[in-house]
Design an enzyme around this catalytic site. Structure first.
Site, PDB file in Angstrom:
ATOM      1  N   ASP A 118       0.860  -1.188   0.000  1.00  0.00           N
ATOM      2  CA  ASP A 118       0.000   0.000   0.000  1.00  0.00           C
ATOM      3  C   ASP A 118       0.891   1.231   0.000  1.00  0.00           C
ATOM      4  O   ASP A 118       2.125   1.110  -0.078  1.00  0.00           O
ATOM      5  CB  ASP A 118      -0.970  -0.014   1.201  1.00  0.00           C
ATOM      6  CG  ASP A 118      -2.344   0.510   0.803  1.00  0.00           C
ATOM      7  OD1 ASP A 118      -2.417   1.670   0.347  1.00  0.00           O
ATOM      8  OD2 ASP A 118      -3.334  -0.223   0.924  1.00  0.00           O
ATOM      9  N   HIS A 143      -2.760   3.007  -4.750  1.00  0.00           N
ATOM     10  CA  HIS A 143      -2.145   2.601  -3.482  1.00  0.00           C
ATOM     11  C   HIS A 143      -0.713   2.135  -3.748  1.00  0.00           C
ATOM     12  O   HIS A 143      -0.274   1.108  -3.220  1.00  0.00           O
ATOM     13  CB  HIS A 143      -2.979   1.499  -2.806  1.00  0.00           C
ATOM     14  CG  HIS A 143      -4.288   2.011  -2.277  1.00  0.00           C
ATOM     15  ND1 HIS A 143      -4.375   2.844  -1.182  1.00  0.00           N
ATOM     16  CD2 HIS A 143      -5.554   1.837  -2.721  1.00  0.00           C
ATOM     17  CE1 HIS A 143      -5.642   3.150  -0.957  1.00  0.00           C
ATOM     18  NE2 HIS A 143      -6.390   2.565  -1.877  1.00  0.00           N
ATOM     19  N   ASP A 186      -8.669  -0.823  -6.088  1.00  0.00           N
ATOM     20  CA  ASP A 186      -9.571   0.123  -5.419  1.00  0.00           C
ATOM     21  C   ASP A 186      -9.041   1.556  -5.455  1.00  0.00           C
ATOM     22  O   ASP A 186      -7.830   1.792  -5.528  1.00  0.00           O
ATOM     23  CB  ASP A 186      -9.813  -0.304  -3.955  1.00  0.00           C
ATOM     24  CG  ASP A 186      -8.517  -0.415  -3.162  1.00  0.00           C
ATOM     25  OD1 ASP A 186      -7.493  -0.836  -3.744  1.00  0.00           O
ATOM     26  OD2 ASP A 186      -8.521  -0.079  -1.961  1.00  0.00           O
ATOM     27  N   GLU A 187      -9.993   2.486  -5.400  1.00  0.00           N
ATOM     28  CA  GLU A 187      -9.753   3.895  -5.064  1.00  0.00           C
ATOM     29  C   GLU A 187      -8.701   4.594  -5.937  1.00  0.00           C
ATOM     30  O   GLU A 187      -7.954   5.447  -5.440  1.00  0.00           O
ATOM     31  CB  GLU A 187      -9.362   4.004  -3.578  1.00  0.00           C
ATOM     32  CG  GLU A 187     -10.450   3.477  -2.667  1.00  0.00           C
ATOM     33  CD  GLU A 187     -10.091   3.503  -1.182  1.00  0.00           C
ATOM     34  OE1 GLU A 187     -10.972   3.834  -0.386  1.00  0.00           O
ATOM     35  OE2 GLU A 187      -8.946   3.182  -0.815  1.00  0.00           O
ATOM     36  N   TYR A 220     -15.883  -4.727   8.127  1.00  0.00           N
ATOM     37  CA  TYR A 220     -14.691  -3.907   8.361  1.00  0.00           C
ATOM     38  C   TYR A 220     -14.433  -3.797   9.865  1.00  0.00           C
ATOM     39  O   TYR A 220     -14.957  -2.925  10.555  1.00  0.00           O
ATOM     40  CB  TYR A 220     -14.842  -2.537   7.686  1.00  0.00           C
ATOM     41  CG  TYR A 220     -14.325  -2.557   6.254  1.00  0.00           C
ATOM     42  CD1 TYR A 220     -14.587  -3.645   5.424  1.00  0.00           C
ATOM     43  CD2 TYR A 220     -13.546  -1.518   5.737  1.00  0.00           C
ATOM     44  CE1 TYR A 220     -14.102  -3.693   4.122  1.00  0.00           C
ATOM     45  CE2 TYR A 220     -13.063  -1.560   4.428  1.00  0.00           C
ATOM     46  CZ  TYR A 220     -13.345  -2.652   3.634  1.00  0.00           C
ATOM     47  OH  TYR A 220     -12.858  -2.704   2.343  1.00  0.00           O
ATOM     48  N   THR A 274      -5.066  -1.400   9.007  1.00  0.00           N
ATOM     49  CA  THR A 274      -4.303  -1.122  10.227  1.00  0.00           C
ATOM     50  C   THR A 274      -3.747   0.302  10.322  1.00  0.00           C
ATOM     51  O   THR A 274      -2.729   0.524  10.974  1.00  0.00           O
ATOM     52  CB  THR A 274      -3.148  -2.138  10.364  1.00  0.00           C
ATOM     53  OG1 THR A 274      -2.317  -2.037   9.200  1.00  0.00           O
ATOM     54  CG2 THR A 274      -3.666  -3.549  10.512  1.00  0.00           C
TER      55      THR A 274
HETATM   56  C1  ACM Z   1     -10.811  -0.705   0.527  1.00  0.00           C
HETATM   57  O1  ACM Z   1     -11.283  -0.683   1.671  1.00  0.00           O
HETATM   58  N1  ACM Z   1     -10.254   0.374   0.003  1.00  0.00           N
HETATM   59  C2  ACM Z   1     -10.866  -1.904  -0.285  1.00  0.00           C
END
Ligand code: ACM
Ligand code: ZN
Length: 550
Positions: free
Chosen positions: A205, A280, A344-345, A436, A487
């Site tokens: 990440d 990321h 993602d994102e 989550y 985390t």
């Molecule tokens: C995520 O929580 N960005 C997969």
């Protein structure tokens, strides 16, 4: 003639005689709850001379050692392993023809006063039978030291059990904070105790690259280290300044990874590695800035970043060479069917301004940057498929068109999961609202600082991984569910355990049993015994009182 007082005493004695017999039998308390439990009176006692009987030792070496070692460590007994035993024994055997009843991971466990018998169609089923056997014993069976004075009895019972889902997952983010190798083994042992079988290893990440890649040493020389800003709030941490030393972090060597994989196999766990792309990616781009759109020099981030603009350049051929080289080493290390490629994102603002990315859009006749992300993912998918594996990605990989064989991890609600299942793609359900476990588990003012949200135990327990609106056929595309531990706000194993247990305990039951058999009150009763096991194991779980709930 008996007087009234004598009559009452006699009745009381008879009632006691009846109930005392029952009371002497241990109460069965297993998590996740088995499909069928038929308890009778009496017990089997673990005692000197007990043997482990297994016809084909070579097929069950790991399972036999797991059973023998635990009995040895906790009780001090030393069960001999034999092909054929007379007298007191625990027998393990794989039998064909039971697939209809037990599936691939189920087992039947029969305890009489004379013997314990575990039957399954595979080593995985035998392993889960052994896990259940441990939970039939006093909690001290989980101790690594011999506890004196324990009555090592197992109730007479017949258990038939198998899981609802094939993917019973837990994700640990080791990028935002690095966790030592010793903890990774514990994580897998704890997962196995809950009959969870998929460890999603979030290795990459913006805040750290955690896996040694031989061809690109700077990934761990540079990408695994950041400046230490642990004394500041995650979202208020300044990037590394010139002259500052980046010495906070760490990574796993390839030897360590191989040992994780080997340990996982012994615990019926598949490790699914995640290599995030196209976003990321600040940590790898700090090491190799030539694979970004701008080529600007970057440093590994010590805290939060939003939006995620540091993407790999989708226009440069070298980016794909780099990622394919990385994936070649990853695929060699991890035998999992699925390789997680993130997805993602991704904020596309650099792609919009990048000449190479825009040329790619034109050359490939793509509509926009969303389709460019699809191009990116599909190209990686072809590479991964050619090596006999499949990709899985966060639900953003649906945007701009889904790659042919991709599986989807539905996190932004259930819509992505529904869309995937309806289009015939496998899906793992992990919506934020239920899965989550970095969210608060009680009122924030009663808890350590967390990322936000609110996900108490009962809500995790209430989750049904099959969303409403799917036909029976479509529902078959739901592989299972997973709890995710991000985390950002969790810096060490003790805190990770506090956030994980007992919410992962609830998730294990979500993944194992069918909704009609779920009962939160009953689960809560069984949790009391589970907490005793955690106490013996040294797991610092969260205890949330009613007044701490919203
Ligand atoms: C995520 O929580 N960005 C997969
Ligand atoms: Zn670019």
């Amino acid at each position: 003639m008996m007087n009234l007082k004598n009559t009452i005493t006699t009745i009381a004695l008879i009632l006691c005689a009846l109930s005392c017999k029952k009371q002497s039998d241990p109460v069965i308390s297993i998590i996740p709850q088995p499909l069928k439990i038929e308890q009778s009176t009496g017990v089997f006692k673990l005692s000197r001379g007990i043997k482990i009987e297994v016809a084909d030792k070579s097929a069950l070496t790991d399972q036999v050692m797991f059973l023998k070692n635990r009995i040895q460590s906790a009780t001090g007994l030393d069960p001999e392993v034999v092909n054929k035993a007379r007298g007191k024994k625990i027998s393990l055997s794989i039998e064909q023809g039971l697939e209809g009843m037990l599936g691939l991971e189920g087992y039947s466990l029969t305890v009489t006063k004379k013997e314990v018998k575990i039957l399954a169609t595979s080593p995985a089923g035998i392993f889960y039978g052994i896990q259940t056997l441990f939970q039939l014993l006093p909690p001290e069976i989980y101790s690594d030291k011999v506890t004196e004075g324990i009555n090592w009895v197992i109730p007479v019972v017949r258990i038939t059990d198998k899981p609802r889902f094939a993917w019973r997952g837990y994700m640990l983010d080791v990028s935002r904070h690095f966790f030592p190798a010793s903890y990774i083994y514990q994580v897998m042992d704890y997962m196995a105790m809950h009959k969870l079988n998929t460890f999603h290893f979030h290795l990459v990440d913006d805040q750290g690259w955690r896996i040694e890649i031989k061809k690109y040493p700077r990934l761990t020389e540079i990408g695994a280290w950041r400046v230490n800003r642990e004394d500041q709030h995650w979202n208020k941490r300044e990037p590394q300044k010139p002259g500052e030393k980046a010495d906070y972090g760490g990574f796993y060597t390839q030897d360590e990874i191989r040992q994780f994989v080997s340990h996982a196999a012994k615990r019926n766990i598949v490790i699914v590695p995640e290599i995030e792309m196209p976003a990321h990616a600040t940590a790898p781009l700090a090491a190799y800035p030539e694979y970004s759109c701008t080529g600007d020099s970057l440093t590994v981030l010590p805290g939060g970043i939003w939006p995620c603009t540091n993407l790999y350049c989708a226009g440069k051929e070298e980016t794909f060479t780099f990622l394919e080289d990385v994936l070649t080493e990853v695929i060699e290390l991890f035998p999992s069917k699925y390789i997680h490629i993130g997805g993602d994102e991704a904020d596309k603002s650099h792609w919009i301004k990048c000449k190479a990315c825009q040329k790619r859009i034109k050359d490939e006749k793509l509509k926009d940057e969303k389709e460019l992300q699809s191009y990116f993912v599909q190209r990686i998918e072809k590479f991964v498929n050619a090596r006999g594996r499949q990709i899985i990605g966060w639900d953003e990989i649906l945007e701009g068109g889904l790659a042919q064989n991709a599986a989807v991890m539905s996190w932004r609600g259930t819509e992505g999961g529904i869309a995937s299942a309806k289009s015939g793609h496998p899906v793992v359900m992990t919506p934020t609202a239920y899965c989550y476990i970095d969210y608060y588990q009680a009122k924030p003012e009663t808890q350590p600082l967390a990322i936000g949200g609110y996900l108490p135990l009962e809500k995790v327990y209430s989750f049904d991984p099959v969303p409403a609106g799917l036909s029976e056929e479509e529902a078959k595309m739901v592989l299972g569910a997973q709890a995710n531990l991000w985390t950002e706000y969790i810096a060490d194993p003790a805190h990770a355990n506090y956030m994980t247990y007992p919410r992962l305990t609830a998730m294990s039951e979500v993944c194992w049993i069918s909704p009609v058999n779920k009962n939160f009150e009953d689960f809560s009763t069984r949790l009391v015994q589970q907490f005793k096991r955690y106490d013996v194991m040294g797991i610092k779980y969260a205890v949330v009182t009613k007044d701490q709930l919203k």
